[in-house]
Design a protein around this motif. Structure first.
Motif, PDB file in Angstrom:
ATOM      1  N   ILE A   1       0.833  -1.367   0.095  1.00 43.19           N
ATOM      2  CA  ILE A   1      -0.039  -0.026   0.011  1.00 43.19           C
ATOM      3  C   ILE A   1       0.967   1.253   0.171  1.00 43.19           C
ATOM      4  N   ASP A   2       2.008   1.274   0.448  1.00 44.00           N
ATOM      5  CA  ASP A   2       3.029   2.381   0.304  1.00 44.00           C
ATOM      6  C   ASP A   2       3.301   2.437  -1.006  1.00 44.00           C
ATOM      7  N   GLU A   3       3.599   1.561  -2.019  1.00 46.98           N
ATOM      8  CA  GLU A   3       3.577   2.142  -3.359  1.00 46.98           C
ATOM      9  C   GLU A   3       2.282   2.211  -4.263  1.00 46.98           C
ATOM     10  N   ASN A   4       1.420   1.826  -3.597  1.00 44.70           N
ATOM     11  CA  ASN A   4      -0.305   2.161  -4.244  1.00 44.70           C
ATOM     12  C   ASN A   4      -1.058   2.833  -3.346  1.00 44.70           C
ATOM     13  N   LYS A   5      -0.724   4.098  -3.235  1.00 43.12           N
ATOM     14  CA  LYS A   5      -1.225   4.814  -2.359  1.00 43.12           C
ATOM     15  C   LYS A   5      -2.834   4.958  -2.268  1.00 43.12           C
ATOM     16  N   SER A   6      -3.428   4.670  -3.394  1.00 40.23           N
ATOM     17  CA  SER A   6      -4.758   5.160  -3.689  1.00 40.23           C
ATOM     18  C   SER A   6      -5.604   3.831  -3.246  1.00 40.23           C
ATOM     19  N   VAL A   7      -4.921   2.856  -3.008  1.00 40.87           N
ATOM     20  CA  VAL A   7      -5.683   1.570  -2.564  1.00 40.87           C
ATOM     21  C   VAL A   7      -6.285   1.665  -1.406  1.00 40.87           C
ATOM     22  N   ARG A   8      -5.719   2.411  -0.391  1.00 37.24           N
ATOM     23  CA  ARG A   8      -6.199   2.822   1.124  1.00 37.24           C
ATOM     24  C   ARG A   8      -7.804   3.125   0.971  1.00 37.24           C
ATOM     25  N   ARG A   9      -7.887   4.094   0.062  1.00 37.29           N
ATOM     26  CA  ARG A   9      -9.219   4.820  -0.240  1.00 37.29           C
ATOM     27  C   ARG A   9     -10.017   3.799  -0.829  1.00 37.29           C
ATOM     28  N   THR A  10      -9.746   3.278  -2.100  1.00 38.86           N
ATOM     29  CA  THR A  10     -10.379   2.496  -3.038  1.00 38.86           C
ATOM     30  C   THR A  10     -10.856   1.083  -2.332  1.00 38.86           C
ATOM     31  N   LYS A  11      -9.900   0.389  -1.514  1.00 40.56           N
ATOM     32  CA  LYS A  11     -10.109  -0.690  -0.745  1.00 40.56           C
ATOM     33  C   LYS A  11     -10.821  -0.608   0.859  1.00 40.56           C
ATOM     34  N   LYS A  12     -10.876   0.697   1.117  1.00 41.21           N
ATOM     35  CA  LYS A  12     -11.109   1.125   2.384  1.00 41.21           C
ATOM     36  C   LYS A  12     -10.208   0.340   3.658  1.00 41.21           C
TER      37      LYS A  12
END
Length: 569
Positions: free
Chosen positions: A521-532
């Motif tokens: 998730i540090d390399e794919n920061k948007s995933v925190r929001r999209t995957k809650k």
């Protein structure tokens, strides 16, 4: 957009045509014609691959894992065209941790006329004159047909002859280019060497250029030199000190491949050097380097041909010579890690750009008359810094192989081609070879230690049961598999590795039909929001592309097995 691979330019009438031989990190060794059609595809490692006049190929069985060393080849082997091994060598050092013999070969080697083989290798040493840290020494050694070491040159034994300034020595002592995960200093990183052969300078009485003397390039220390083989002494050099000779060539930054041009070829007696650029060297701290290591930088590569007596540049290739603005398009001729050169019989020069996965044949007037792009990827899915890396490429005469000369046609670069048109062949198996994704070929191409660590982790995971995944290919990978598990983790997550190990064990032992992935998730920061995602490790199970269960934290082997049975089977 799909960029073309294979042969994209071929001006047949202007080329010195022949067979091409290239080593790749994870796809083996490729032998192909001028149109990119594969003649052979050997399941063999190589750093680099070379062909002998009888058509045999020299390469490597396998490399040590990067947990133990950097770019160490265990056995150097010679194979016939059918893959049959006819010669091998691995008796340079016995490695206690792995209980194996190893040649520790890397970077280069040469078969001599008497049948002996010169090998560039590593030796792990402690030399307090250099540093109080453990060192990865560079050694050139010669083995005879019976496997006996009959000659050896250790660079660290000649540390004070190299000519480092006191400032450079101080920097090296504190940080000899430490490989972080190994805690060992690769302060020289010799990348290539060659035997001078007959030349006009020796004919004129200059013993520095005796035919059996050895020319070499030190990529990390920014210096090139010649070893008197009989005296075991460096008798000619440029660098590492920034003196008038160093400045006359506008600095030598990342010298990667070197040779003296052979008698009978255009420029005979001159030195031909591929300079990677990027960052290297030691010296006074500056804006590029607060500690003085890697304080020289150049954001493009160069090819230099120069006179070794007067040091005058006779010919060169820079981005500008190929029609590119250095400031805007210098990256179009840039291989920060890896490259090679070969002066061809018609006066053209073959150039391989390792990081770019490209080979060029270039005329004296800087016309590109042949261009080939490697169609094989280190990993087709992930955002590697190096996607289709190659390790040196060479051209060989058609008569080296006992087969009919191929029919080859010119290729117009203006033709629109969306995919590789070269034919592929079935791999030729070589006994004892293990193709590895764990070769530490990227170390000097990365900007910092965090980036190196990430790329090593990606490579390691691509050979495991839990594959690396990103937001770019997430939906595609989930849709490809009826049942899958995704572990969402991060760099600071101390529990993520345990979850991965449990999932790997379960897939290997019980649930082989389930696909498993890891997303940072540090390399794919948007995933925190999209995957809650609020906390990691988060494990999510998918069935037919639909999320069916998620949980946070570690679980036992048995609990994970029960969850798989309940939600995925």
């Amino acid at each position: 957009m799909i960029l073309p691979t294979g042969t994209t330019v071929y001006k047949k009438e202007k080329c010195c045509s022949g067979y091409n031989l290239v080593a790749t990190p994870s796809s083996g060794v490729l032998l192909f014609d001028m149109n990119g059609n594969e003649i052979k595809h050997f399941k063999m490692n190589a750093m680099p691959a070379k062909m002998l006049e009888n058509g045999n190929i020299i390469g490597t069985t396998k490399f040590r894992k990067s947990d133990f060393s950097s770019q160490d080849g265990e056995s150097l082997i010679e194979i016939e065209q059918d893959g049959n091994v006819v010669w091998s060598y691995n008796k340079f050092r016995f490695l206690e941790k792995e209980s194996i013999w190893s040649a520790r070969a890397h970077g280069d080697y040469h078969r001599l006329e008497n049948g002996n083989t010169l090998i560039l290798g590593h030796d792990t040493i402690v030399n307090t004159e250099v540093s109080d840290k453990k060192l990865l020494d560079e050694v050139i050694y010669e083995v005879d047909l019976n496997g006996n070491v009959v000659w050896k040159f250790s660079f660290s034994n000649h540390f004070n002859e190299i000519g480092y300034t006191e400032v450079q020595k101080n920097v090296i002592y504190r940080n000899p280019n430490l490989i972080s995960n190994l805690e060992i200093g690769d302060y020289l990183h010799i990348t290539s060497f060659g035997v001078l052969g007959e030349n006009k300078w020796y004919d004129q009485g200059d013993r520095r250029f005796a035919p059996d003397n050895i020319i070499f390039a030190s990529r990390q220390s920014n210096f090139i030199g010649i070893i008197d083989k009989q005296k075991r002494k460096i008798v000619w050099q440029i660098g590492p000190k920034e003196d008038s000779l160093f400045r006359k060539l506008h600095g030598i930054i990342g010298p990667t491949h070197i040779q003296m041009i052979k008698k009978g070829l255009n420029g005979a007696g001159n030195i031909l050097l591929f300079e990677s650029g990027a960052e290297s060297g030691y010296g006074v701290p500056n804006l590029n380097s607060s500690t003085g290591i890697n304080n020289y930088r150049r954001a493009y590569s160069r090819v230099l041909e120069f006179n070794p007596i007067t040091y005058d540049i006779k010919w060169k290739i820079t981005p500008r010579d190929l029609g590119y603005s250095t400031y805007l398009n210098g990256y179009k001729f840039y291989s920060p890690y890896g490259g090679s050169l070969q002066r061809l019989e018609n006066g053209n020069t073959l150039v391989s750009m390792g990081s770019a996965g490209i080979m060029y044949e270039i005329t004296e007037d800087h016309e590109v008359v042949w261009r080939w792009v490697c169609p094989y990827r280190v990993n087709a899915e992930q955002n590697f810094a190096i996607k289709n890396y190659i390790y040196q490429g060479f051209r060989y005469p058609y008569n080296y192989l006992n087969r009919e000369k191929p029919i080859e046609i010119s290729v117009d670069q203006n033709e629109i081609r969306e995919e590789n048109t070269g034919t592929r062949v079935k791999e030729t198996f070589v006994e004892g070879v293990v193709i590895q994704n764990d070769i530490d070929f990227m170390t000097m191409a990365m900007e910092n230690e965090d980036e190196i660590a990430l790329q090593r982790e990606i490579i390691s995971m691509e050979s495991s049961k839990v594959k690396f995944i990103s937001t770019e290919n997430f939906d595609k990978r989930i849709a490809e598999n009826p049942t899958s598990i995704v572990i969402f983790g991060g760099k600071s997550c101390v529990h993520c590795k345990s979850v991965r190990e449990i999932v790997i064990e379960l897939i290997e032992e019980e649930f082989g039909e389930i696909a498993a992935f890891y997303l940072d998730i540090d390399e794919n920061k948007s995933v925190r929001r999209t995957k809650k995602i609020d906390n990691v490790p988060l494990t999510v199970m998918y069935k037919n592309s639909v999320e069916v269960h998620r949980f946070v934290g570690e679980v036992t082997y048995d609990d994970m097995a029960l969850k798989i049975e309940e939600y995925l089977l």
